[in-house]
Every structure is written in structure tokens, then in C-alpha cells.
Design a protein around this motif. Structure first.
Motif, mmCIF file in Angstrom:
data_model
loop_
_atom_site.group_PDB
_atom_site.id
_atom_site.type_symbol
_atom_site.label_atom_id
_atom_site.label_comp_id
_atom_site.label_asym_id
_atom_site.label_seq_id
_atom_site.Cartn_x
_atom_site.Cartn_y
_atom_site.Cartn_z
ATOM 1 N N GLY A 47 0.820 -1.204 0.000
ATOM 2 C CA GLY A 47 0.000 0.000 0.000
ATOM 3 C C GLY A 47 0.850 1.248 0.000
ATOM 4 N N PRO A 48 0.289 2.381 -0.440
ATOM 5 C CA PRO A 48 1.027 3.646 -0.483
ATOM 6 C C PRO A 48 1.565 4.044 0.879
ATOM 7 C CG PRO A 48 -1.024 3.810 -1.705
ATOM 8 C CD PRO A 48 -1.074 2.502 -0.969
ATOM 9 N N GLY A 49 2.796 4.503 0.904
ATOM 10 C CA GLY A 49 3.424 4.894 2.160
ATOM 11 C C GLY A 49 4.030 3.738 2.925
ATOM 12 N N ASN A 50 3.956 2.540 2.376
ATOM 13 C CA ASN A 50 4.522 1.360 3.026
ATOM 14 C C ASN A 50 5.645 0.777 2.182
ATOM 15 O OD1 ASN A 50 2.495 1.582 4.955
ATOM 16 N ND2 ASN A 50 1.164 0.125 3.917
ATOM 17 N N ARG A 51 6.387 -0.089 2.795
ATOM 18 C CA ARG A 51 7.214 -1.028 2.035
ATOM 19 C C ARG A 51 6.876 -2.413 2.562
ATOM 20 N NH1 ARG A 51 11.840 -2.957 4.528
ATOM 21 N NH2 ARG A 51 12.493 -1.913 6.449
ATOM 22 N N ALA A 52 7.048 -3.407 1.725
ATOM 23 C CA ALA A 52 6.635 -4.751 2.106
ATOM 24 C C ALA A 52 7.727 -5.743 1.771
ATOM 25 C CB ALA A 52 5.342 -5.140 1.398
ATOM 26 N N GLU A 53 7.721 -6.834 2.485
ATOM 27 C CA GLU A 53 8.595 -7.954 2.166
ATOM 28 C C GLU A 53 7.746 -9.215 2.089
ATOM 29 O OE1 GLU A 53 11.351 -7.304 5.489
ATOM 30 O OE2 GLU A 53 10.548 -9.135 6.393
ATOM 31 N N MET A 54 8.079 -10.067 1.119
ATOM 32 C CA MET A 54 7.314 -11.283 0.863
ATOM 33 C C MET A 54 8.193 -12.495 1.144
ATOM 34 S SD MET A 54 5.586 -10.204 -2.795
ATOM 35 C CE MET A 54 7.201 -9.831 -3.512
ATOM 36 N N TRP A 55 7.606 -13.480 1.795
ATOM 37 C CA TRP A 55 8.309 -14.715 2.119
ATOM 38 C C TRP A 55 7.397 -15.889 1.776
ATOM 39 C CZ3 TRP A 55 13.264 -14.682 4.385
ATOM 40 C CH2 TRP A 55 13.725 -13.411 4.767
ATOM 41 N N VAL A 56 8.006 -16.957 1.290
ATOM 42 C CA VAL A 56 7.238 -18.168 0.996
ATOM 43 C C VAL A 56 7.902 -19.369 1.655
ATOM 44 C CG1 VAL A 56 6.160 -17.418 -1.148
ATOM 45 C CG2 VAL A 56 8.449 -18.421 -1.213
ATOM 46 N N LEU A 71 5.067 -2.562 6.087
ATOM 47 C CA LEU A 71 5.643 -1.720 7.124
ATOM 48 C C LEU A 71 5.491 -0.260 6.714
ATOM 49 C CD1 LEU A 71 8.909 -3.816 7.468
ATOM 50 C CD2 LEU A 71 6.989 -3.859 9.077
ATOM 51 N N SER A 72 4.725 0.496 7.483
ATOM 52 C CA SER A 72 4.511 1.905 7.174
ATOM 53 C C SER A 72 5.814 2.680 7.333
ATOM 54 C CB SER A 72 3.444 2.494 8.095
ATOM 55 O OG SER A 72 3.296 3.877 7.860
ATOM 56 N N GLN A 73 6.038 3.626 6.427
ATOM 57 C CA GLN A 73 7.275 4.397 6.428
ATOM 58 C C GLN A 73 7.088 5.844 6.878
ATOM 59 O OE1 GLN A 73 10.347 2.621 5.448
ATOM 60 N NE2 GLN A 73 8.703 1.232 6.058
ATOM 61 N N HIS A 74 5.852 6.291 7.058
ATOM 62 C CA HIS A 74 5.622 7.707 7.358
ATOM 63 C C HIS A 74 4.857 7.939 8.646
ATOM 64 C CE1 HIS A 74 7.172 8.490 3.383
ATOM 65 N NE2 HIS A 74 6.239 7.728 2.845
ATOM 66 N N ASP A 75 4.255 6.919 9.197
ATOM 67 C CA ASP A 75 3.534 7.015 10.461
ATOM 68 C C ASP A 75 3.407 5.595 11.003
ATOM 69 O OD1 ASP A 75 1.221 5.817 9.055
ATOM 70 O OD2 ASP A 75 0.970 7.807 8.206
ATOM 71 N N ASN A 76 3.025 5.477 12.249
ATOM 72 C CA ASN A 76 2.829 4.149 12.849
ATOM 73 C C ASN A 76 4.026 3.229 12.593
ATOM 74 O OD1 ASN A 76 0.046 4.266 14.036
ATOM 75 N ND2 ASN A 76 -0.432 4.874 11.934
ATOM 76 N N GLU A 77 5.199 3.765 12.869
ATOM 77 C CA GLU A 77 6.416 3.004 12.600
ATOM 78 C C GLU A 77 6.675 1.921 13.642
ATOM 79 O OE1 GLU A 77 9.810 5.220 11.015
ATOM 80 O OE2 GLU A 77 8.503 6.984 11.005
ATOM 81 N N THR A 110 13.165 -7.634 13.978
ATOM 82 C CA THR A 110 14.310 -7.125 13.219
ATOM 83 C C THR A 110 14.096 -5.666 12.838
ATOM 84 O OG1 THR A 110 14.883 -9.302 12.350
ATOM 85 C CG2 THR A 110 15.618 -7.387 11.069
ATOM 86 N N HIS A 111 12.859 -5.324 12.496
ATOM 87 C CA HIS A 111 12.547 -3.953 12.086
ATOM 88 C C HIS A 111 12.138 -3.057 13.251
ATOM 89 C CE1 HIS A 111 12.872 -4.856 7.832
ATOM 90 N NE2 HIS A 111 12.042 -5.875 7.962
ATOM 91 N N GLY A 112 12.197 -3.572 14.469
ATOM 92 C CA GLY A 112 11.849 -2.766 15.633
ATOM 93 C C GLY A 112 10.374 -2.463 15.757
#
Length: 324
Positions: A47-56, A71-77, A110-112
């Protein structure tokens, strides 16, 4: 079994396998499924304002399950959102879902991040899994549908309220650059919607809105949007949007956010916006058969509007929280 990341730049067969697992794992649910294009954008970017990681999780090269963590990058970190978290149905009961969740929690740490959110139907395998692994309900939600084939269209037109001092304007497809500032202002009204008490207000920058509008096309969708403005100065007052597949490959419309800014409330603008957009959609997209909408069950005002329009309960969902 091994858990491995999906390269977002070269997702290939692994992302296809995750999508297939999603389809299999959610086949029993009511309502529409995500198209592959929309699923891919959500899983890859969150989603906008996030970055994501995918695992299988794979076994002999075959995807048996997996997840995407946004993982939101601009709020709710402090927060992460997991969707999907899925194991193929024929492999359930072997601890694979628990292993995937343990991996999610590890990535969160890992991402805090300390607050993990997800959602499932209120009953069934997803809800049982969430409770068994320590999640608690953050918010109760409901999905409702309006059957456009049997809707009372004369009655809906008669419900259009007269709102002196305001006008509505519609646009088709993603918003152009000239509308981004107004949309950023309007989306701020969504911060008044019910949410987990540990979430802070979302920020809606021009860049975030630009990315959101770009995602409409990338997701294989298009949309109908209605904005209300105050006549005296043109100030944006409210907003609503319905999405549909751009190739018209299914018969569902997806009602998205509806909001009226606080200073403009009390004039029935929410009802005016939703009815105006629905009537326009019906005129332009006669192939659509149903519109589906989500609401928190505590959002009494929006529920009253939807029920007055004829939306009927489809099913109930939970948003779940886990402190990690």
C-alpha cells in the motif's frame, strides 16, 4: 520445508505460488477474491506509504504457504500488517502456519516493530489460528453488499438529499495531479474512523496520494470518485470512491473510503456522495451486479447510510492485534 524471500523485482513463480496458495486458502470465503494484479501490488508494496517484504515456504520447489508483511514508512512506525498469511489447505494441521507466524514475528523484531495487525473472518480457521497464537480482537468489522440487479433505483434516486451550499463533482479513473492536494486534505478525514487505539493518525502527503493513484492502474483497476465542495469557496468537504476491474472481468464493485471533513458534517453529505456515485456507476457500468463495502461495526453513522441504501450483511470479520 524452508522459508525464503521473494525478490520484488523478480517475483516470478514464487509470487504466482503465493497467489495460488491465497486462492486455495480463501476459496471458502464469501464475496470476491483479489485479482492476481491487485494481489501482486498489495503483496509487493503493502500500500502507499509502506514497504513490504514477501516470504514463501517451499517444499521441493513448490510453494506451500507464505506471507507479505507491510511496514509503514511515514507514520505508525511501530506497526506491521500481515496479508496474506496462508498455508495451502491440504497441508494444514502440520504446524506450518505457526512456523510462518514465528518468522513474521522475527521480521517484526528485526525492524523494531511491536504491534502486528491482520484480519480474518470472525469465525473459521483464520479466527481459530489467531486466538490460538495469542492475537486479540482489535476491531470488529462487517461486510455488506448491495445487489444492483434488485435494488429499488427509483427509491434510491428519491433519497438524494438536497444540501444547500454544497455541490458534488465526479471523476473517472485515477485522480490527476490537479486533484492530489484536495484528496490529501479529504483523506485526513479518515483519521476519525474507528481503529486500533494504539494507532496514530495517518499522514497523507502529495507523494503518498500520487503513489496511491498510480496503484489503481497497476492493480488492474479503475474507479469512480465523487467529491463534495462548498460552493462559497470551493473547499473540499467530502469524498467517496468505488473500484472495479479495469477489464470488466467480474461483476463486483468495491466501495472504498467515504469521508466528510468534520467542519462540513451534519448536512447529509455522506449520503449525497454515496448515492450520487452509485447512480453514476450504475449508468456507466451496467455489467456490475453487486457492490461490497467494509465497515467497523462501531461506525453507526456509516452503517445507517449503508442500510438505508439497501446494503445487506454478508459476513463479519475481525481485525486482530498481537504485541511482539
Amino acid at each position: 520445508m524452508r522459508i525464503q524471500p521473494i525478490d520484488p523485482d523478480r517475483p516470478g513463480e514464487l509470487l504466482t505460488g503465493l497467489y495460488d496458495a491465497y486462492l486455495a486458502g480463501h476459496a471458502h470465503e464469501l464475496g470476491p477474491m483479489l485479482s492476481k494484479a491487485r494481489f501482486s501490488v498489495i503483496a509487493r508494496e503493502g500500500g502507499p506509504g509502506n514497504r513490504a517484504e514477501m516470504w514463501v515456504m517451499t517444499d521441493g520447489g513448490k510453494v506451500t504457504g507464505g506471507y507479505s508483511l507491510a511496514l509503514s514508512q511515514h507514520d505508525n512506525e511501530h506497526m506491521g500488517w500481515v496479508f496474506p498469511l496462508v498455508v495451502r489447505p491440504e497441508l494444514r494441521g502440520r504446524g506450518l502456519g505457526g512456523a510462518l507466524l514465528e518468522h513474521v514475528v522475527g521480521r517484526m523484531r528485526t525492524h523494531g516493530r511491536t504491534l502486528l495487525l491482520t484480519e480474518t473472518p470472525a469465525t473459521g480457521v483464520g479466527a481459530r489460528f489467531a486466538r490460538a497464537h495469542g492475537f486479540t480482537v482489535a476491531q470488529e468489522e462487517a461486510r455488506r453488499t448491495l445487489d444492483l440487479r434488485t435494488a429499488d433505483w427509483p427509491a434510491l434516486r428519491a433519497m438524494l438529499p438536497d444540501v444547500p451550499g454544497y455541490s458534488v463533482e465526479g471523476f473517472f479513473g485515477p485522480a490527476g495531479p490537479e486533484l492530489l492536494a484536495d484528496l490529501a486534505t479529504l483523506m485526513g478525514g479518515m483519521n476519525d474512523a474507528p481503529r486500533d487505539p494504539d494507532l496514530e493518525d495517518m499522514t497523507f502527503s502529495l507523494d503518498r496520494l500520487r503513489t496511491r493513484e498510480e496503484h489503481v492502474t497497476l492493480s488492474g483497476q479503475t474507479c469512480y470518485t465523487m467529491i463534495a465542495r462548498r460552493d462559497s469557496d470551493g473547499a473540499p468537504a467530502g469524498y467517496t470512491r468505488v473500484y472495479l476491474e479495469a477489464d470488466r472481468s467480474d461483476t463486483w464493485g468495491h466501495q472504498a473510503d467515504t469521508t466528510v471533513l468534520r467542519e462540513h458534517r451534519g448536512h447529509r453529505l455522506g449520503l449525497l456522495l454515496k448515492l450520487s456515485n452509485l447512480l453514476w456507476l450504475r449508468e456507466r457500468e451496467p455489467h456490475l451486479e453487486q457492490v461490497i463495502t467494509w465497515n467497523a461495526t462501531s461506525n453507526a453513522h456509516m452503517l445507517a447510510i449503508n442500510e438505508a441504501m439497501g446494503f445487506e450483511l454478508l459476513d463479519e470479520w475481525n481485525e486482530w492485534r498481537l504485541t511482539v
